[in-house]
Design an enzyme around this catalytic site. Structure first.
Site, PDB file in Angstrom:
ATOM      1  N   ARG A 240       0.872  -1.167   0.000  1.00 39.51           N
ATOM      2  CA  ARG A 240       0.000   0.000   0.000  1.00 39.51           C
ATOM      3  C   ARG A 240       0.911   1.219   0.000  1.00 39.51           C
ATOM      4  O   ARG A 240       1.993   1.192   0.614  1.00 39.51           O
ATOM      5  CB  ARG A 240      -0.880   0.047   1.264  1.00 39.51           C
ATOM      6  CG  ARG A 240      -2.026  -0.936   1.290  1.00 39.51           C
ATOM      7  CD  ARG A 240      -3.130  -0.538   0.300  1.00 39.51           C
ATOM      8  NE  ARG A 240      -4.255  -1.462   0.323  1.00 39.51           N
ATOM      9  CZ  ARG A 240      -4.400  -2.496  -0.521  1.00 39.51           C
ATOM     10  NH1 ARG A 240      -3.482  -2.742  -1.453  1.00 39.51           N
ATOM     11  NH2 ARG A 240      -5.462  -3.256  -0.461  1.00 39.51           N
ATOM     12  N   GLU A 269      -3.742   7.596  -4.120  1.00 40.17           N
ATOM     13  CA  GLU A 269      -4.204   7.086  -5.423  1.00 40.17           C
ATOM     14  C   GLU A 269      -5.574   7.678  -5.780  1.00 40.17           C
ATOM     15  O   GLU A 269      -6.399   7.828  -4.885  1.00 40.17           O
ATOM     16  CB  GLU A 269      -4.306   5.560  -5.367  1.00 40.17           C
ATOM     17  CG  GLU A 269      -2.961   4.909  -5.204  1.00 40.17           C
ATOM     18  CD  GLU A 269      -3.072   3.389  -5.011  1.00 40.17           C
ATOM     19  OE1 GLU A 269      -4.160   2.816  -5.200  1.00 40.17           O
ATOM     20  OE2 GLU A 269      -2.052   2.797  -4.649  1.00 40.17           O
ATOM     21  N   HIS A 287      -1.525   0.739  -9.784  1.00 37.84           N
ATOM     22  CA  HIS A 287      -2.109  -0.263  -8.868  1.00 37.84           C
ATOM     23  C   HIS A 287      -2.755  -1.417  -9.650  1.00 37.84           C
ATOM     24  O   HIS A 287      -3.976  -1.609  -9.625  1.00 37.84           O
ATOM     25  CB  HIS A 287      -3.127   0.391  -7.926  1.00 37.84           C
ATOM     26  CG  HIS A 287      -3.422  -0.454  -6.723  1.00 37.84           C
ATOM     27  ND1 HIS A 287      -3.774   0.077  -5.504  1.00 37.84           N
ATOM     28  CD2 HIS A 287      -3.420  -1.804  -6.539  1.00 37.84           C
ATOM     29  CE1 HIS A 287      -3.980  -0.903  -4.622  1.00 37.84           C
ATOM     30  NE2 HIS A 287      -3.772  -2.061  -5.249  1.00 37.84           N
TER      31      HIS A 287
HETATM   32  P1  NAP Z   1      -0.586 -11.822   4.498  1.00 33.40           P
HETATM   33  O1  NAP Z   1      -0.518 -13.246   4.083  1.00 33.40           O
HETATM   34  O2  NAP Z   1      -1.466 -11.442   5.636  1.00 33.40           O
HETATM   35  O3  NAP Z   1       0.913 -11.321   4.786  1.00 33.40           O
HETATM   36  C1  NAP Z   1       1.205 -10.118   5.403  1.00 33.40           C
HETATM   37  C2  NAP Z   1       2.663 -10.139   5.881  1.00 33.40           C
HETATM   38  O4  NAP Z   1       2.980  -8.836   6.384  1.00 33.40           O
HETATM   39  C3  NAP Z   1       2.932 -11.126   6.993  1.00 33.40           C
HETATM   40  O5  NAP Z   1       4.210 -11.680   6.806  1.00 33.40           O
HETATM   41  C4  NAP Z   1       2.941 -10.252   8.253  1.00 33.40           C
HETATM   42  O6  NAP Z   1       3.739 -10.866   9.259  1.00 33.40           O
HETATM   43  C5  NAP Z   1       3.567  -8.976   7.710  1.00 33.40           C
HETATM   44  N1  NAP Z   1       3.214  -7.804   8.494  1.00 33.40           N
HETATM   45  C6  NAP Z   1       1.979  -7.422   8.910  1.00 33.40           C
HETATM   46  N2  NAP Z   1       2.046  -6.311   9.632  1.00 33.40           N
HETATM   47  C7  NAP Z   1       3.371  -5.979   9.710  1.00 33.40           C
HETATM   48  C8  NAP Z   1       4.081  -4.931  10.354  1.00 33.40           C
HETATM   49  N3  NAP Z   1       3.454  -3.991  11.082  1.00 33.40           N
HETATM   50  N4  NAP Z   1       5.431  -4.898  10.210  1.00 33.40           N
HETATM   51  C9  NAP Z   1       6.074  -5.833   9.490  1.00 33.40           C
HETATM   52  N5  NAP Z   1       5.449  -6.856   8.863  1.00 33.40           N
HETATM   53  C10 NAP Z   1       4.111  -6.925   8.982  1.00 33.40           C
HETATM   54  O7  NAP Z   1      -1.085 -10.924   3.286  1.00 33.40           O
HETATM   55  P2  NAP Z   1      -0.878 -11.148   1.723  1.00 33.40           P
HETATM   56  O8  NAP Z   1      -1.977 -11.960   1.171  1.00 33.40           O
HETATM   57  O9  NAP Z   1       0.519 -11.581   1.453  1.00 33.40           O
HETATM   58  O10 NAP Z   1      -1.097  -9.630   1.211  1.00 33.40           O
HETATM   59  C11 NAP Z   1      -0.278  -8.615   1.705  1.00 33.40           C
HETATM   60  C12 NAP Z   1      -0.737  -7.242   1.281  1.00 33.40           C
HETATM   61  O11 NAP Z   1      -0.415  -6.998  -0.067  1.00 33.40           O
HETATM   62  C13 NAP Z   1      -2.235  -6.949   1.352  1.00 33.40           C
HETATM   63  O12 NAP Z   1      -2.682  -6.686   2.666  1.00 33.40           O
HETATM   64  C14 NAP Z   1      -2.361  -5.752   0.431  1.00 33.40           C
HETATM   65  O13 NAP Z   1      -2.187  -4.548   1.167  1.00 33.40           O
HETATM   66  C15 NAP Z   1      -1.216  -5.925  -0.548  1.00 33.40           C
HETATM   67  N6  NAP Z   1      -1.685  -6.270  -1.899  1.00 33.40           N
HETATM   68  C16 NAP Z   1      -1.477  -5.401  -2.923  1.00 33.40           C
HETATM   69  C17 NAP Z   1      -1.901  -5.743  -4.186  1.00 33.40           C
HETATM   70  C18 NAP Z   1      -1.674  -4.838  -5.360  1.00 33.40           C
HETATM   71  O14 NAP Z   1      -2.447  -4.868  -6.284  1.00 33.40           O
HETATM   72  N7  NAP Z   1      -0.618  -4.055  -5.359  1.00 33.40           N
HETATM   73  C19 NAP Z   1      -2.573  -6.941  -4.419  1.00 33.40           C
HETATM   74  C20 NAP Z   1      -2.758  -7.788  -3.360  1.00 33.40           C
HETATM   75  C21 NAP Z   1      -2.309  -7.451  -2.097  1.00 33.40           C
HETATM   76  P3  NAP Z   1       3.595 -10.482  10.819  1.00 33.40           P
HETATM   77  O15 NAP Z   1       2.122 -10.417  11.094  1.00 33.40           O
HETATM   78  O16 NAP Z   1       4.335 -11.570  11.536  1.00 33.40           O
HETATM   79  O17 NAP Z   1       4.267  -9.160  10.991  1.00 33.40           O
HETATM   80  C1  8YV Z   2      -6.877  -4.666  -5.790  1.00 35.06           C
HETATM   81  C2  8YV Z   2      -5.312  -5.114  -3.826  1.00 35.06           C
HETATM   82  O1  8YV Z   2      -6.318  -3.886  -6.799  1.00 35.06           O
HETATM   83  O2  8YV Z   2      -6.022  -7.246  -3.104  1.00 35.06           O
HETATM   84  C3  8YV Z   2      -5.570  -6.133  -2.773  1.00 35.06           C
HETATM   85  O3  8YV Z   2      -5.290  -5.852  -1.595  1.00 35.06           O
HETATM   86  O4  8YV Z   2      -4.733  -4.110  -3.588  1.00 35.06           O
HETATM   87  C4  8YV Z   2      -5.698  -5.375  -5.232  1.00 35.06           C
HETATM   88  O5  8YV Z   2      -5.765  -6.713  -5.561  1.00 35.06           O
HETATM   89  C5  8YV Z   2      -7.597  -3.738  -4.886  1.00 35.06           C
HETATM   90  O6  8YV Z   2      -8.391  -4.469  -4.027  1.00 35.06           O
HETATM   91  C6  8YV Z   2      -8.383  -2.713  -5.671  1.00 35.06           C
HETATM   92  O7  8YV Z   2      -9.706  -3.007  -5.766  1.00 35.06           O
END
Ligand code: NAP
Ligand code: 8YV
Length: 328
Positions: A240, A269, A287
């Site tokens: 994010r 954004e 994004h």
């Molecule tokens: P996840 O499985 O919950 O993994 C999150 C990781 O972040 C865990 O390793 C967690 O470990 C760590 N974390 C959480 N809070 C933290 C903190 N304060 N300091 C350091 N590490 C921390 O989630 P995921 O499915 O991999 O997704 C992760 C994130 O990616 C989503 O929440 C979203 O914001 C982002 N995302 C972005 C896109 C995009 O389109 N760009 C798409 C999908 C997801 P600990 O809890 O042990 O710290």
């Molecule tokens: C999407 C994301 O783009 O899954 C997330 O956390 O950031 C993305 O997959 C987002 O949800 C926008 O709708």
């Protein structure tokens, strides 16, 4: 907007930008009321709001307590996306509302995006593409050798969850060493864990950031962390925009504190600072980490399936950890 309702109807709010699978996903007994933005919520009459039992949140629209409080009969918020920092999960928990999200179905797509962004940033693919298209290959000769390379680097993953591990697996296959920072050690991996982010930033030159957003991670990557990476430093953010102090990042990119950045997410954004756009050492994506037809369809379907499971009396498929469900 739907109006008619019978006694056995289940009224839902479909809230946010149109998503084809979600917007067309609910037939009777569901009655779907569509509202695309927070401002338009005023179009919803109190009579309809009083009947709403479920909300499908179709994008990153703020679903805060002022929104949730309008729906006294609300049972479930099914949010599109794995990150749910736009939903007030504390309010939901206090009021017995289940929140679901869409993990797993997007993991590999987002990891692909992160790797693409990392390589494009290091090897300057976007600038090189412009060089060719503008005819400079013919007039000025070969594109200069890139200072950045994945070879010889260790990648520090910030957040080794579902997506972080998928990024690590890809780097394993490319013979790139991986270390990581998270609050607790991740299960089932042998990579070196840094409980302290600064320690990791001093030890590597490359960060891939893939934590959740929200208050706990706000400006986790700040001026000090960037300085610790050093002049060969490269940061990729697919988490994010709030996780990186954008002003500090711009300053570090401008004055050579770090080498470059690949960003899929931004603090405000879809607004992206002109300064960031003007910098030659960035690759900027709108994004689009999960934004392929196949992956977005799977995410949309999971939103629909969570609501259908709940209103069929079953357990939700993918609840967030803050609102667990017992006894279904
Ligand atoms: P996840 O499985 O919950 O993994 C999150 C990781 O972040 C865990 O390793 C967690 O470990 C760590 N974390 C959480 N809070 C933290 C903190 N304060 N300091 C350091 N590490 C921390 O989630 P995921 O499915 O991999 O997704 C992760 C994130 O990616 C989503 O929440 C979203 O914001 C982002 N995302 C972005 C896109 C995009 O389109 N760009 C798409 C999908 C997801 P600990 O809890 O042990 O710290
Ligand atoms: C999407 C994301 O783009 O899954 C997330 O956390 O950031 C993305 O997959 C987002 O949800 C926008 O709708």
């Amino acid at each position: 907007m739907a109006t008619a309702t019978s006694t056995d109807a289940i009224d839902l709010l479909v809230y946010g930008p149109v998503k084809p699978v979600i917007n067309s996903g609910f037939a009777a007994p569901f009655v779907a009321h569509t509202i695309e933005s927070k401002n338009d919520l005023t179009r919803l009459t109190d009579d309809v709001a009083a009947r709403i039992r479920g909300i499908a949140v179709t994008g990153l629209v703020a679903t805060d307590s002022s929104v949730l409080a309008r729906f006294p009969k609300l049972e479930m918020v099914a949010s599109f996306g794995v990150g749910y920092d736009h939903v007030d999960s504390a309010y939901a928990r206090e009021h017995g509302i289940v929140v679901t999200h869409t993990p797993d179905v997007l993991t590999e797509e987002v990891a692909d995006t992160a790797l693409g962004l990392l390589i494009a940033t290091l090897r300057e693919f976007v600038r090189a593409d412009r060089y060719l298209r503008s005819g400079q290959w013919e007039t000025r000769g070969d594109y200069p050798l890139t200072r950045g390379s994945l070879r010889g680097r260790t990648v520090g993953i910030v957040g080794l969850g579902r997506i972080g591990k998928a990024v690590a697996r890809r780097l394993d296959a490319m013979q790139v060493p991986v270390v990581y920072h998270s609050r607790r050690p991740a299960e089932g991996v042998a990579y070196k864990h840094y409980p302290n982010l600064m320690d990791m930033a001093k030890a590597v030159e490359t960060l891939v950031v893939i934590t959740p957003g929200g208050a706990a991670t706000r400006h986790l990557i700040d001026a000090e962390v960037l300085k610790a990476l050093g002049p060969e430093g490269v940061v990729v953010n697919v988490a994010r925009g709030t996780v990186i102090d954008e002003a500090a990042l711009i300053a570090a990119l401008k004055d050579g504190t770090i080498l470059g950045a690949g960003l899929d997410v931004f603090e405000r954004e879809p607004k992206v600072p002109d300064e960031l756009r003007a910098l030659p050492n960035t690759v900027l994506l709108p994004h689009m980490g999960s934004a392929s037809v196949v992956t977005r369809r799977a995410m949309e379907q999971l939103v629909v399936d969570n609501l259908k499971a709940w209103f069929a009396g079953k357990a939700p498929l993918t609840p967030i950890p803050e609102t667990p469900v017992k006894g279904r």
